[in-house]
Design a protein around this motif. Structure first.
Motif, PDB file in Angstrom:
ATOM      1  N   ALA A  70      -7.149 -12.113  -4.568  1.00  0.00           N
ATOM      2  CA  ALA A  70      -7.328 -11.011  -3.976  1.00  0.00           C
ATOM      3  C   ALA A  70      -8.549  -9.938  -4.465  1.00  0.00           C
ATOM      4  O   ALA A  70      -8.928  -8.946  -3.969  1.00  0.00           O
ATOM      5  CB  ALA A  70      -6.104 -10.004  -3.588  1.00  0.00           C
ATOM      6  N   ILE A 116     -10.346  -4.593  -2.418  1.00  0.00           N
ATOM      7  CA  ILE A 116      -9.792  -5.790  -2.229  1.00  0.00           C
ATOM      8  C   ILE A 116     -10.881  -6.840  -1.865  1.00  0.00           C
ATOM      9  O   ILE A 116     -11.501  -6.349  -0.915  1.00  0.00           O
ATOM     10  CB  ILE A 116      -8.576  -6.074  -1.150  1.00  0.00           C
ATOM     11  CG1 ILE A 116      -7.450  -4.858  -1.531  1.00  0.00           C
ATOM     12  CG2 ILE A 116      -8.354  -7.487  -0.915  1.00  0.00           C
ATOM     13  CD1 ILE A 116      -6.406  -4.771  -0.604  1.00  0.00           C
ATOM     14  N   PHE A 159       0.350  -6.758   1.748  1.00  0.00           N
ATOM     15  CA  PHE A 159      -0.752  -7.496   1.745  1.00  0.00           C
ATOM     16  C   PHE A 159      -0.411  -9.146   2.145  1.00  0.00           C
ATOM     17  O   PHE A 159       0.507  -9.356   1.592  1.00  0.00           O
ATOM     18  CB  PHE A 159      -1.404  -7.553   0.338  1.00  0.00           C
ATOM     19  CG  PHE A 159      -2.583  -8.323   0.371  1.00  0.00           C
ATOM     20  CD1 PHE A 159      -4.032  -7.742   0.227  1.00  0.00           C
ATOM     21  CD2 PHE A 159      -2.412  -9.852   0.085  1.00  0.00           C
ATOM     22  CE1 PHE A 159      -5.014  -8.920   0.320  1.00  0.00           C
ATOM     23  CE2 PHE A 159      -3.562 -10.602   0.058  1.00  0.00           C
ATOM     24  CZ  PHE A 159      -4.876 -10.075   0.107  1.00  0.00           C
ATOM     25  N   ASP A 165      -8.949   0.048   0.361  1.00  0.00           N
ATOM     26  CA  ASP A 165      -8.934  -1.306   1.025  1.00  0.00           C
ATOM     27  C   ASP A 165     -10.147  -1.865   0.654  1.00  0.00           C
ATOM     28  O   ASP A 165     -10.180  -3.292   0.120  1.00  0.00           O
ATOM     29  CB  ASP A 165      -8.807  -1.224   2.590  1.00  0.00           C
ATOM     30  CG  ASP A 165      -7.413  -1.034   2.738  1.00  0.00           C
ATOM     31  OD1 ASP A 165      -6.495  -0.705   1.985  1.00  0.00           O
ATOM     32  OD2 ASP A 165      -7.216  -0.749   4.011  1.00  0.00           O
ATOM     33  N   ASN A 187       0.843  -1.058   0.096  1.00  0.00           N
ATOM     34  CA  ASN A 187      -0.026  -0.037  -0.011  1.00  0.00           C
ATOM     35  C   ASN A 187       0.729   1.245  -0.144  1.00  0.00           C
ATOM     36  O   ASN A 187       2.127   1.153   0.049  1.00  0.00           O
ATOM     37  CB  ASN A 187      -0.981  -0.209   1.207  1.00  0.00           C
ATOM     38  CG  ASN A 187      -0.225  -0.047   2.482  1.00  0.00           C
ATOM     39  OD1 ASN A 187       0.787   0.238   2.564  1.00  0.00           O
ATOM     40  ND2 ASN A 187      -1.041  -0.478   3.694  1.00  0.00           N
ATOM     41  N   TRP A 194      -7.587 -11.097   5.345  1.00  0.00           N
ATOM     42  CA  TRP A 194      -6.140 -10.347   4.976  1.00  0.00           C
ATOM     43  C   TRP A 194      -6.097  -9.134   5.718  1.00  0.00           C
ATOM     44  O   TRP A 194      -6.940  -8.614   6.354  1.00  0.00           O
ATOM     45  CB  TRP A 194      -6.457 -10.076   3.426  1.00  0.00           C
ATOM     46  CG  TRP A 194      -7.339  -8.891   3.371  1.00  0.00           C
ATOM     47  CD1 TRP A 194      -8.927  -8.967   2.923  1.00  0.00           C
ATOM     48  CD2 TRP A 194      -7.286  -7.524   3.219  1.00  0.00           C
ATOM     49  NE1 TRP A 194      -9.160  -7.634   2.798  1.00  0.00           N
ATOM     50  CE2 TRP A 194      -8.371  -6.838   2.947  1.00  0.00           C
ATOM     51  CE3 TRP A 194      -5.877  -6.707   3.073  1.00  0.00           C
ATOM     52  CZ2 TRP A 194      -8.270  -5.255   2.825  1.00  0.00           C
ATOM     53  CZ3 TRP A 194      -5.943  -5.429   3.085  1.00  0.00           C
ATOM     54  CH2 TRP A 194      -7.287  -4.769   2.674  1.00  0.00           C
ATOM     55  N   ARG A 195      -4.679  -8.693   5.852  1.00  0.00           N
ATOM     56  CA  ARG A 195      -4.312  -7.563   6.521  1.00  0.00           C
ATOM     57  C   ARG A 195      -3.175  -6.992   5.808  1.00  0.00           C
ATOM     58  O   ARG A 195      -2.461  -7.687   4.904  1.00  0.00           O
ATOM     59  CB  ARG A 195      -3.871  -8.037   7.963  1.00  0.00           C
ATOM     60  CG  ARG A 195      -2.903  -9.046   8.074  1.00  0.00           C
ATOM     61  CD  ARG A 195      -2.993  -9.512   9.513  1.00  0.00           C
ATOM     62  NE  ARG A 195      -1.755 -10.411   9.666  1.00  0.00           N
ATOM     63  CZ  ARG A 195      -1.191 -10.866  10.625  1.00  0.00           C
ATOM     64  NH1 ARG A 195      -1.572 -10.014  11.902  1.00  0.00           N
ATOM     65  NH2 ARG A 195      -0.378 -11.631  10.654  1.00  0.00           N
ATOM     66  N   TRP A 196      -2.804  -5.720   6.303  1.00  0.00           N
ATOM     67  CA  TRP A 196      -1.770  -5.068   5.643  1.00  0.00           C
ATOM     68  C   TRP A 196      -0.621  -5.338   6.923  1.00  0.00           C
ATOM     69  O   TRP A 196      -0.996  -5.088   8.298  1.00  0.00           O
ATOM     70  CB  TRP A 196      -1.628  -3.525   5.428  1.00  0.00           C
ATOM     71  CG  TRP A 196      -2.758  -3.313   4.358  1.00  0.00           C
ATOM     72  CD1 TRP A 196      -3.968  -2.719   4.383  1.00  0.00           C
ATOM     73  CD2 TRP A 196      -2.401  -3.318   3.057  1.00  0.00           C
ATOM     74  NE1 TRP A 196      -4.446  -2.508   3.304  1.00  0.00           N
ATOM     75  CE2 TRP A 196      -3.488  -3.024   2.284  1.00  0.00           C
ATOM     76  CE3 TRP A 196      -1.349  -3.897   2.144  1.00  0.00           C
ATOM     77  CZ2 TRP A 196      -3.605  -2.764   0.990  1.00  0.00           C
ATOM     78  CZ3 TRP A 196      -1.381  -3.899   0.862  1.00  0.00           C
ATOM     79  CH2 TRP A 196      -2.603  -3.400   0.142  1.00  0.00           C
TER      80      TRP A 196
END
Length: 166
Positions: free
Chosen positions: A68, A121, A31, A118, A25, A133-135
């Motif tokens: 994704a 996604i 990701f 976001d 990002n 999912w996460r950053w």
């Protein structure tokens, strides 16, 4: 078959041609998707095989869309690994994965910057790979990947570190 012969048989198998995507990002976070097919907390970046007639760049964009839900118009390809990177799967897993035809994967990795929001996604796919999912930052990514992929993830992170959150 003896253990030694089975290890030799696995070592003689080829690597599966594959791509991987490090999607970052604007803050340089990565990701990470939690695999849907395991009870263990296994997080990884999007990756997958190269289809017949596909070049690695096309495969990377397809895999990102499939896993994704990210449209290619929402990413900028920033860099790619100059060489193929390989990893072996544990020998006891070989018969259960890819029909026992491969010892592991050889991967071309692409660094892509996510240009969207976001909410764009979407891991809720027809054949989902991820349950969540996460950053995350690079060190957390290394801690979150299954142990047999840790070395290749380290190589990918080293290759793309200038673009990542410190």
């Amino acid at each position: 078959m003896s253990d030694r012969k089975s290890v030799q048989a696995v070592a003689a198998l080829p690597y599966r041609p594959c791509v991987g995507v490090m999607l970052i990002n604007a803050r340089g976070e990565i990701f990470a998707g939690q695999r849907i097919d395991t009870q263990a907390p296994a997080w990884q970046m999007p990756q997958g095989g190269i289809d017949a007639g596909e070049n690695p760049r096309e495969a990377a964009l397809r895999e990102l869309r499939e896993e994704a839900g990210v449209d290619p118009a929402l990413v900028e390809i920033v860099a790619e690994t100059p060489d193929w990177l390989t990893y072996d799967i544990p020998p006891e897993m070989v018969p259960r994965i890819w029909g026992g035809r491969y010892r592991g994967q050889k991967q071309r990795w692409f660094l892509m910057r996510f240009l969207g929001r976001d909410a764009q996604i979407d891991i809720d796919r027809d054949h989902p790979e991820f349950a969540a999912w996460r950053w995350i930052d690079a060190d957390t990514m290394l801690d979150a990947i299954v142990p047999f992929k840790r070395a290749i993830y380290g190589q990918v992170i080293d290759a793309f570190r200038p673009y990542l959150k410190p």
